[in-house]
Scaffold this active site. Structure first.
Site, PDB file in Angstrom:
ATOM      1  N   PRO A  80       0.784  -1.236   0.000  1.00  0.00           N
ATOM      2  CA  PRO A  80       0.000   0.000   0.000  1.00  0.00           C
ATOM      3  C   PRO A  80       0.819   1.291   0.000  1.00  0.00           C
ATOM      4  O   PRO A  80       0.813   2.058   0.971  1.00  0.00           O
ATOM      5  CB  PRO A  80      -0.828  -0.138   1.279  1.00  0.00           C
ATOM      6  CG  PRO A  80       0.064  -0.915   2.197  1.00  0.00           C
ATOM      7  CD  PRO A  80       0.792  -1.893   1.308  1.00  0.00           C
ATOM      8  N   CYS A  81       1.485   1.573  -1.113  1.00  0.00           N
ATOM      9  CA  CYS A  81       2.247   2.813  -1.216  1.00  0.00           C
ATOM     10  C   CYS A  81       1.337   4.036  -1.108  1.00  0.00           C
ATOM     11  O   CYS A  81       1.805   5.132  -0.788  1.00  0.00           O
ATOM     12  CB  CYS A  81       3.077   2.843  -2.499  1.00  0.00           C
ATOM     13  SG  CYS A  81       2.127   2.591  -4.008  1.00  0.00           S
TER      14      CYS A  81
END
Length: 196
Positions: A136-137
């Site tokens: 989850p950047c």
């Protein structure tokens, strides 16, 4: 041989590339299939084939991407991401990013304090994340808690974060190796122009 599949679910196109039950790359698009972006994330000189219909594993990955995009908690979905082709620093950054739970964000600088390097070097790694949504950047923001950049646009990043908001009120720290990663509730993230 890497297997590539793109599928529309709801109003979003999701794409994934897998090999030997490992996820090699992912992408999504709210407009049209973006096969070019997905292929660009494959290891150089990798042979691949595009499948019209997903097998069971591909369908599971596509479903995981859809759940993540819609703000559902898929941290424990059991998908194995292939990272052997990445540098050790990139692996450290992405592994740390993967620890940020739904409902929280961290900053580029906070990750840098845990894994080394600078906020800018962490930002470069996040920008090259081969498996967005699964790692989850989008949960990594600027130090002032403004939303920051995202390959799919700041508005898309903010919309995903809003779907992940769990109503948390307090920041917290997560122990990573022998360091602390500071986490902030999603609701603290500022949109453009400093708006909450």
């Amino acid at each position: 041989m890497i297997q590539v599949c793109y599928q529309k679910r709801g109003n979003v196109w999701y794409g994934t590339a897998v090999q030997d039950n490992q996820v090699v790359a992912t992408c999504f698009s709210t407009k049209e299939p973006d096969l070019k972006r997905l292929i660009a994330r494959l290891p150089e000189d990798a042979g691949f084939q595009v499948l019209e219909e997903p097998d069971k594993f591909l369908a599971n990955v596509l479903g995981g991407l859809e759940d993540c995009f819609n703000g559902k908690n898929r941290e424990k979905c059991g998908l194995d991401v292939r990272m052997h082709q990445l540098s050790s620093y990139t692996k450290k950054v992405l592994n740390c990013t993967g620890l940020v739970p739904v409902g929280y964000v961290t900053t580029y600088g906070a990750i840098a304090k845990v894994v080394g390097g600078s906020a800018r070097s962490v930002g470069r790694v996040e920008a090259s994340n081969p498996v967005p949504l699964l790692i989850p950047c989008h949960r990594v923001v600027r130090s002032d808690l403004s939303v920051g950049g995202y390959g799919y646009g700041e508005q898309t990043k903010m919309e995903i974060l809003q779907r992940e908001d769990r109503g948390y009120e307090e920041s917290k720290e997560l122990k990573v190796d022998d360091k602390e990663l500071v986490l902030f509730p999603v609701k603290w993230v500022k949109q453009k122009h400093g708006e909450l």
